[in-house]
Write a protein that holds these residues in place. Sequence first.
Motif, PDB file in Angstrom:
ATOM      1  N   GLU A 141      -0.570  15.589  12.720  1.00 34.24           N
ATOM      2  CA  GLU A 141       0.429  15.205  13.706  1.00 34.24           C
ATOM      3  C   GLU A 141       1.669  16.073  13.538  1.00 34.24           C
ATOM      4  N   LEU A 142       2.127  16.645  14.632  1.00 28.99           N
ATOM      5  CA  LEU A 142       3.384  17.381  14.602  1.00 28.99           C
ATOM      6  C   LEU A 142       4.533  16.390  14.712  1.00 28.99           C
ATOM      7  N   VAL A 143       5.427  16.395  13.738  1.00 28.45           N
ATOM      8  CA  VAL A 143       6.549  15.452  13.745  1.00 28.45           C
ATOM      9  C   VAL A 143       7.859  16.203  13.539  1.00 28.45           C
ATOM     10  N   MET A 144       8.907  15.653  14.112  1.00 26.01           N
ATOM     11  CA  MET A 144      10.235  16.237  13.931  1.00 26.01           C
ATOM     12  C   MET A 144      10.689  16.005  12.498  1.00 26.01           C
ATOM     13  N   THR A 145      11.051  17.087  11.812  1.00 24.23           N
ATOM     14  CA  THR A 145      11.499  16.993  10.426  1.00 24.23           C
ATOM     15  C   THR A 145      13.005  17.186  10.284  1.00 24.23           C
ATOM     16  N   ASP A 146      13.603  17.939  11.187  1.00 20.98           N
ATOM     17  CA  ASP A 146      15.031  18.241  11.113  1.00 20.98           C
ATOM     18  C   ASP A 146      15.627  18.224  12.517  1.00 20.98           C
ATOM     19  N   CYS A 147      16.892  17.848  12.607  1.00 17.03           N
ATOM     20  CA  CYS A 147      17.583  17.806  13.898  1.00 17.03           C
ATOM     21  C   CYS A 147      19.083  17.844  13.631  1.00 17.03           C
TER      22      CYS A 147
ATOM     23  N   VAL B 279      21.836  34.079  18.580  1.00 14.55           N
ATOM     24  CA  VAL B 279      22.698  33.760  19.719  1.00 14.55           C
ATOM     25  C   VAL B 279      23.926  34.659  19.628  1.00 14.55           C
ATOM     26  N   PRO B 280      24.108  35.584  20.569  1.00 12.89           N
ATOM     27  CA  PRO B 280      25.286  36.462  20.557  1.00 12.89           C
ATOM     28  C   PRO B 280      26.580  35.657  20.709  1.00 12.89           C
ATOM     29  N   PRO B 281      27.729  36.285  20.483  1.00 14.98           N
ATOM     30  CA  PRO B 281      29.007  35.569  20.576  1.00 14.98           C
ATOM     31  C   PRO B 281      29.202  34.896  21.932  1.00 14.98           C
ATOM     32  N   ASN B 282      29.774  33.702  21.878  1.00 18.07           N
ATOM     33  CA  ASN B 282      30.114  32.975  23.089  1.00 18.07           C
ATOM     34  C   ASN B 282      31.361  33.607  23.704  1.00 18.07           C
ATOM     35  N   THR B 283      31.216  34.171  24.873  1.00 17.42           N
ATOM     36  CA  THR B 283      32.348  34.872  25.507  1.00 17.42           C
ATOM     37  C   THR B 283      33.125  33.982  26.469  1.00 17.42           C
ATOM     38  N   THR B 284      32.752  32.718  26.590  1.00 17.02           N
ATOM     39  CA  THR B 284      33.473  31.811  27.480  1.00 17.02           C
ATOM     40  C   THR B 284      34.581  31.097  26.714  1.00 17.02           C
ATOM     41  N   VAL B 285      35.448  30.427  27.462  1.00 17.56           N
ATOM     42  CA  VAL B 285      36.567  29.712  26.833  1.00 17.56           C
ATOM     43  C   VAL B 285      36.186  28.282  26.461  1.00 17.56           C
ATOM     44  N   SER B 286      35.011  27.841  26.849  1.00 15.69           N
ATOM     45  CA  SER B 286      34.561  26.480  26.565  1.00 15.69           C
ATOM     46  C   SER B 286      33.514  26.481  25.460  1.00 15.69           C
ATOM     47  N   GLU B 287      33.296  25.318  24.881  1.00 21.87           N
ATOM     48  CA  GLU B 287      32.338  25.193  23.787  1.00 21.87           C
ATOM     49  C   GLU B 287      30.899  25.128  24.304  1.00 21.87           C
ATOM     50  N   ARG B 288      30.055  25.883  23.667  1.00 18.72           N
ATOM     51  CA  ARG B 288      28.608  25.852  23.931  1.00 18.72           C
ATOM     52  C   ARG B 288      27.994  24.899  22.909  1.00 18.72           C
ATOM     53  N   ILE B 289      27.372  23.819  23.387  1.00 18.95           N
ATOM     54  CA  ILE B 289      26.887  22.768  22.483  1.00 18.95           C
ATOM     55  C   ILE B 289      25.381  22.602  22.642  1.00 18.95           C
ATOM     56  N   SER B 290      24.690  22.661  21.520  1.00 24.25           N
ATOM     57  CA  SER B 290      23.235  22.519  21.538  1.00 24.25           C
ATOM     58  C   SER B 290      22.783  21.685  20.344  1.00 24.25           C
ATOM     59  N   ILE B 291      21.543  21.237  20.418  1.00 27.89           N
ATOM     60  CA  ILE B 291      20.917  20.489  19.328  1.00 27.89           C
ATOM     61  C   ILE B 291      19.639  21.219  18.956  1.00 27.89           C
ATOM     62  N   SER B 292      19.545  21.649  17.713  1.00 30.78           N
ATOM     63  CA  SER B 292      18.365  22.368  17.235  1.00 30.78           C
ATOM     64  C   SER B 292      17.476  21.434  16.428  1.00 30.78           C
ATOM     65  N   PHE B 293      16.195  21.807  16.294  1.00 34.74           N
ATOM     66  CA  PHE B 293      15.245  20.924  15.610  1.00 34.74           C
ATOM     67  C   PHE B 293      14.037  21.705  15.150  1.00 34.74           C
ATOM     68  N   ASN B 294      13.323  21.129  14.190  1.00 28.13           N
ATOM     69  CA  ASN B 294      12.058  21.672  13.686  1.00 28.13           C
ATOM     70  C   ASN B 294      10.981  20.600  13.730  1.00 28.13           C
ATOM     71  N   TYR B 295       9.740  21.047  13.942  1.00 26.13           N
ATOM     72  CA  TYR B 295       8.560  20.189  13.852  1.00 26.13           C
ATOM     73  C   TYR B 295       7.602  20.788  12.827  1.00 26.13           C
ATOM     74  N   ASN B 296       6.896  19.922  12.121  1.00 29.83           N
ATOM     75  CA  ASN B 296       5.910  20.375  11.151  1.00 29.83           C
ATOM     76  C   ASN B 296       4.745  19.403  11.137  1.00 29.83           C
ATOM     77  N   TRP B 297       3.620  19.827  10.577  1.00 27.04           N
ATOM     78  CA  TRP B 297       2.419  18.980  10.529  1.00 27.04           C
ATOM     79  C   TRP B 297       1.970  18.688   9.103  1.00 27.04           C
ATOM     80  N   PHE B 298       2.740  19.072   8.107  1.00 27.87           N
ATOM     81  CA  PHE B 298       2.380  18.745   6.725  1.00 27.87           C
ATOM     82  C   PHE B 298       3.610  18.439   5.894  1.00 27.87           C
TER      83      PHE B 298
END
Length: 207
Positions: A98-104, A188-207
Amino acid sequence: MSIQPWFPTFVYKAPLLARTRDRNRFNRELLAESLQIRDHDADGRAWSAKSYPGGFTSYGSMSRLHKFSSTFMELEKRIDRHVARFARHLDYDLTDRELVMTDCWVNIMPTSVAHGSHIHPLSTISGTYYVQTPRGCSAIKFEDPRLQAFMAQPPRRPDAKPHNKPHVAYAAETGHVVLFESWLRHEVPPNTTVSERISISFNYNWF
């Protein structure tokens, strides 16, 4: 003459939710909680000051957000469906596995902040969900995994087909999820805008 592609590299991109109204509602919740995490995560701010200059990430302090936040638990469930779809395309044999989320974790990139080239070791599928993406903010950039093996090759023409270029960029779009195999180098290259770029990263694994 026969020319066929072999050993391709796949990147998956799709809206997290089908309906725009649902995506907007969910993003408001994720945005509010992401900003709260930055405000309250002193360890994360200290780690970011050393390892993520100018920006904030909870990677070094709170990297399992899906284990204690109901909002991030909901995100995990919604991403699970996309990961399952991507895994089928990759022909993974998940019999008795089963692939499960391990990090977020949360990433907040103000103006000029960049995320250097890297991979996600000890993971199977990795990805990013975009919470806030100002118009014109930096895309995620993937590198041809064969690049280090290229020898005595001439440069590519400016009009080269996308699949023949050494890098490819996927625009960051609010409400969309991007998935890739964890060994694929990206940045991800430098953010050239004046606002914040917000994301959520994650990993999946099966063991």
